[in-house]
Design a protein around this motif. Structure first.
Motif, PDB file in Angstrom:
ATOM      1  N   VAL A 107       0.779  -7.112  -2.480  1.00 53.50           N
ATOM      2  CA  VAL A 107       0.524  -6.530  -1.161  1.00 53.50           C
ATOM      3  C   VAL A 107       1.774  -6.646  -0.292  1.00 53.50           C
ATOM      4  O   VAL A 107       2.135  -5.705   0.429  1.00 53.50           O
ATOM      5  CB  VAL A 107      -0.701  -7.188  -0.497  1.00 53.50           C
ATOM      6  CG1 VAL A 107      -0.817  -6.801   0.968  1.00 53.50           C
ATOM      7  CG2 VAL A 107      -1.966  -6.809  -1.260  1.00 53.50           C
ATOM      8  N   ASP A 108       2.461  -7.766  -0.361  1.00 56.16           N
ATOM      9  CA  ASP A 108       3.700  -7.941   0.393  1.00 56.16           C
ATOM     10  C   ASP A 108       4.727  -6.879  -0.012  1.00 56.16           C
ATOM     11  O   ASP A 108       5.412  -6.315   0.844  1.00 56.16           O
ATOM     12  CB  ASP A 108       4.243  -9.352   0.165  1.00 56.16           C
ATOM     13  CG  ASP A 108       5.291  -9.743   1.187  1.00 56.16           C
ATOM     14  OD1 ASP A 108       4.975  -9.738   2.392  1.00 56.16           O
ATOM     15  OD2 ASP A 108       6.428 -10.042   0.784  1.00 56.16           O
ATOM     16  N   ASP A 109       4.826  -6.602  -1.310  1.00 59.85           N
ATOM     17  CA  ASP A 109       5.722  -5.543  -1.789  1.00 59.85           C
ATOM     18  C   ASP A 109       5.320  -4.186  -1.217  1.00 59.85           C
ATOM     19  O   ASP A 109       6.174  -3.385  -0.823  1.00 59.85           O
ATOM     20  CB  ASP A 109       5.695  -5.454  -3.318  1.00 59.85           C
ATOM     21  CG  ASP A 109       6.406  -6.595  -4.018  1.00 59.85           C
ATOM     22  OD1 ASP A 109       7.062  -7.419  -3.350  1.00 59.85           O
ATOM     23  OD2 ASP A 109       6.294  -6.668  -5.262  1.00 59.85           O
ATOM     24  N   LEU A 110       4.021  -3.909  -1.201  1.00 56.08           N
ATOM     25  CA  LEU A 110       3.522  -2.644  -0.659  1.00 56.08           C
ATOM     26  C   LEU A 110       3.810  -2.541   0.835  1.00 56.08           C
ATOM     27  O   LEU A 110       4.204  -1.481   1.335  1.00 56.08           O
ATOM     28  CB  LEU A 110       2.021  -2.499  -0.914  1.00 56.08           C
ATOM     29  CG  LEU A 110       1.627  -2.241  -2.365  1.00 56.08           C
ATOM     30  CD1 LEU A 110       0.136  -2.481  -2.552  1.00 56.08           C
ATOM     31  CD2 LEU A 110       2.019  -0.834  -2.787  1.00 56.08           C
ATOM     32  N   LEU A 111       3.602  -3.619   1.556  1.00 57.35           N
ATOM     33  CA  LEU A 111       3.839  -3.610   2.996  1.00 57.35           C
ATOM     34  C   LEU A 111       5.306  -3.394   3.333  1.00 57.35           C
ATOM     35  O   LEU A 111       5.625  -2.846   4.388  1.00 57.35           O
ATOM     36  CB  LEU A 111       3.341  -4.912   3.628  1.00 57.35           C
ATOM     37  CG  LEU A 111       1.831  -5.058   3.722  1.00 57.35           C
ATOM     38  CD1 LEU A 111       1.452  -6.458   4.186  1.00 57.35           C
ATOM     39  CD2 LEU A 111       1.242  -4.005   4.644  1.00 57.35           C
ATOM     40  N   ASP A 112       6.203  -3.807   2.451  1.00 58.39           N
ATOM     41  CA  ASP A 112       7.626  -3.579   2.676  1.00 58.39           C
ATOM     42  C   ASP A 112       7.925  -2.084   2.715  1.00 58.39           C
ATOM     43  O   ASP A 112       8.883  -1.654   3.355  1.00 58.39           O
ATOM     44  CB  ASP A 112       8.467  -4.266   1.597  1.00 58.39           C
ATOM     45  CG  ASP A 112       9.949  -4.193   1.913  1.00 58.39           C
ATOM     46  OD1 ASP A 112      10.370  -4.847   2.898  1.00 58.39           O
ATOM     47  OD2 ASP A 112      10.676  -3.464   1.212  1.00 58.39           O
ATOM     48  N   TYR A 165       6.681  -4.688  -7.388  1.00 58.67           N
ATOM     49  CA  TYR A 165       5.622  -3.959  -8.103  1.00 58.67           C
ATOM     50  C   TYR A 165       5.691  -2.461  -7.853  1.00 58.67           C
ATOM     51  O   TYR A 165       5.626  -1.680  -8.804  1.00 58.67           O
ATOM     52  CB  TYR A 165       4.244  -4.535  -7.759  1.00 58.67           C
ATOM     53  CG  TYR A 165       3.925  -5.725  -8.620  1.00 58.67           C
ATOM     54  CD1 TYR A 165       3.168  -5.589  -9.769  1.00 58.67           C
ATOM     55  CD2 TYR A 165       4.429  -6.972  -8.309  1.00 58.67           C
ATOM     56  CE1 TYR A 165       2.897  -6.679 -10.575  1.00 58.67           C
ATOM     57  CE2 TYR A 165       4.176  -8.067  -9.109  1.00 58.67           C
ATOM     58  CZ  TYR A 165       3.407  -7.915 -10.246  1.00 58.67           C
ATOM     59  OH  TYR A 165       3.165  -8.985 -11.056  1.00 58.67           O
ATOM     60  N   PRO A 166       5.825  -1.995  -6.599  1.00 59.02           N
ATOM     61  CA  PRO A 166       5.923  -0.539  -6.409  1.00 59.02           C
ATOM     62  C   PRO A 166       7.129   0.076  -7.112  1.00 59.02           C
ATOM     63  O   PRO A 166       7.036   1.199  -7.628  1.00 59.02           O
ATOM     64  CB  PRO A 166       6.035  -0.387  -4.889  1.00 59.02           C
ATOM     65  CG  PRO A 166       5.386  -1.600  -4.338  1.00 59.02           C
ATOM     66  CD  PRO A 166       5.723  -2.694  -5.329  1.00 59.02           C
ATOM     67  N   ALA A 167       8.240  -0.638  -7.160  1.00 54.66           N
ATOM     68  CA  ALA A 167       9.418  -0.104  -7.855  1.00 54.66           C
ATOM     69  C   ALA A 167       9.168   0.016  -9.349  1.00 54.66           C
ATOM     70  O   ALA A 167       9.633   0.950  -9.996  1.00 54.66           O
ATOM     71  CB  ALA A 167      10.635  -0.992  -7.583  1.00 54.66           C
ATOM     72  N   LEU A 168       8.407  -0.903  -9.895  1.00 56.52           N
ATOM     73  CA  LEU A 168       8.158  -0.931 -11.335  1.00 56.52           C
ATOM     74  C   LEU A 168       6.940  -0.108 -11.743  1.00 56.52           C
ATOM     75  O   LEU A 168       6.947   0.551 -12.778  1.00 56.52           O
ATOM     76  CB  LEU A 168       7.981  -2.383 -11.788  1.00 56.52           C
ATOM     77  CG  LEU A 168       8.167  -2.697 -13.266  1.00 56.52           C
ATOM     78  CD1 LEU A 168       9.536  -2.286 -13.750  1.00 56.52           C
ATOM     79  CD2 LEU A 168       7.976  -4.190 -13.489  1.00 56.52           C
ATOM     80  N   HIS A 169       5.889  -0.145 -10.917  1.00 56.88           N
ATOM     81  CA  HIS A 169       4.614   0.477 -11.297  1.00 56.88           C
ATOM     82  C   HIS A 169       4.199   1.643 -10.409  1.00 56.88           C
ATOM     83  O   HIS A 169       3.221   2.321 -10.724  1.00 56.88           O
ATOM     84  CB  HIS A 169       3.484  -0.564 -11.248  1.00 56.88           C
ATOM     85  CG  HIS A 169       3.672  -1.705 -12.185  1.00 56.88           C
ATOM     86  ND1 HIS A 169       3.522  -1.588 -13.546  1.00 56.88           N
ATOM     87  CD2 HIS A 169       3.999  -3.002 -11.950  1.00 56.88           C
ATOM     88  CE1 HIS A 169       3.737  -2.767 -14.117  1.00 56.88           C
ATOM     89  NE2 HIS A 169       4.039  -3.636 -13.178  1.00 56.88           N
ATOM     90  N   SER A 208       0.209  -0.187  -8.082  1.00 53.87           N
ATOM     91  CA  SER A 208       0.351  -1.514  -7.482  1.00 53.87           C
ATOM     92  C   SER A 208      -0.860  -1.843  -6.622  1.00 53.87           C
ATOM     93  O   SER A 208      -1.377  -2.965  -6.662  1.00 53.87           O
ATOM     94  CB  SER A 208       1.628  -1.585  -6.636  1.00 53.87           C
ATOM     95  OG  SER A 208       2.766  -1.410  -7.441  1.00 53.87           O
ATOM     96  N   ARG A 209      -1.320  -0.885  -5.848  1.00 53.91           N
ATOM     97  CA  ARG A 209      -2.498  -1.100  -5.005  1.00 53.91           C
ATOM     98  C   ARG A 209      -3.719  -1.412  -5.880  1.00 53.91           C
ATOM     99  O   ARG A 209      -4.501  -2.315  -5.574  1.00 53.91           O
ATOM    100  CB  ARG A 209      -2.757   0.132  -4.141  1.00 53.91           C
ATOM    101  CG  ARG A 209      -3.819  -0.100  -3.096  1.00 53.91           C
ATOM    102  CD  ARG A 209      -3.983   1.062  -2.131  1.00 53.91           C
ATOM    103  NE  ARG A 209      -2.889   1.053  -1.166  1.00 53.91           N
ATOM    104  CZ  ARG A 209      -1.967   2.000  -1.049  1.00 53.91           C
ATOM    105  NH1 ARG A 209      -1.985   3.058  -1.821  1.00 53.91           N
ATOM    106  NH2 ARG A 209      -1.010   1.896  -0.158  1.00 53.91           N
TER     107      ARG A 209
END
Length: 179
Positions: A105-110, A133-137, A142-143
């Motif tokens: 979630v922290d990755d998504l919020l970024d 996670y968003p960069a990889l998946h 990721s969500r």
């Protein structure tokens, strides 16, 4: 961090807590904060910057950074309250799952959040070429992964019934930050 160890090892007698339970709880915190936990995860995170990594390596980084510390938080409480082995296993599973979900979630919020929500400037992970996670998946995957981890974390607490309602709501809150 050292204040936590000072408080945990204060020699003032604590009603209901044995010396062995306090020692075990202190060990949990030291393990989670150190080389095999948060500090080690941060080192791996920095080493992964500006390079392509595998999903397993990203899981290891994120699980150690926040996952170990959240797991320690719930394990310490369980240890000091005299939890049975099955209960300790349940809170350990909860902590690991919700900790990894928190990092996703922290990755998504970024990417999608706001300065107020995240507490740091947006797109800082991308600017530093951090493994996320968003960069990889991708964002949607990721969500979904974060939601699945939250669901698994909540199921791990079934052994506690209604006594776990606060931790169930906490897991839901951590995921809800993505919206």
């Amino acid at each position: 961090l050292t204040l936590a160890f000072q408080i945990m090892t204060d020699p003032t007698p604590r009603q209901g807590c044995s010396a062995q339970a306090i020692l075990s709880a202190t060990y949990e915190l030291a393990y989670a904060a150190g080389t095999f936990g948060m500090v080690g995860g941060q080192v791996l995170d920095m080493q992964a910057e500006k390079r392509q990594i595998q999903p397993e390596e990203l899981d290891a980084i994120h699980s150690r950074k926040t996952g170990k510390l959240l797991t320690a938080a719930v394990r310490v409480g369980a240890i000091l309250s005299g939890a049975a082995p099955a209960e300790l296993e349940a809170v350990s599973m909860y902590g690991a799952k919700v900790g990894l979900a928190f990092q996703i979630v922290d990755d998504l919020l970024d990417i999608e959040g706001s300065l107020e929500t995240l507490g740091k400037s947006l797109h800082s992970d991308e600017a530093r070429q951090k493994a996320t996670y968003p960069a990889l998946h991708g964002i949607e995957r990721s969500r979904m992964m974060a939601q699945q981890l939250v669901d698994e974390a909540k199921r791990a607490l079934d052994v506690f019934g209604e006594r776990a309602s606060y931790f169930v709501r906490l897991a839901d809150y951590m995921y809800a930050r993505t919206h």
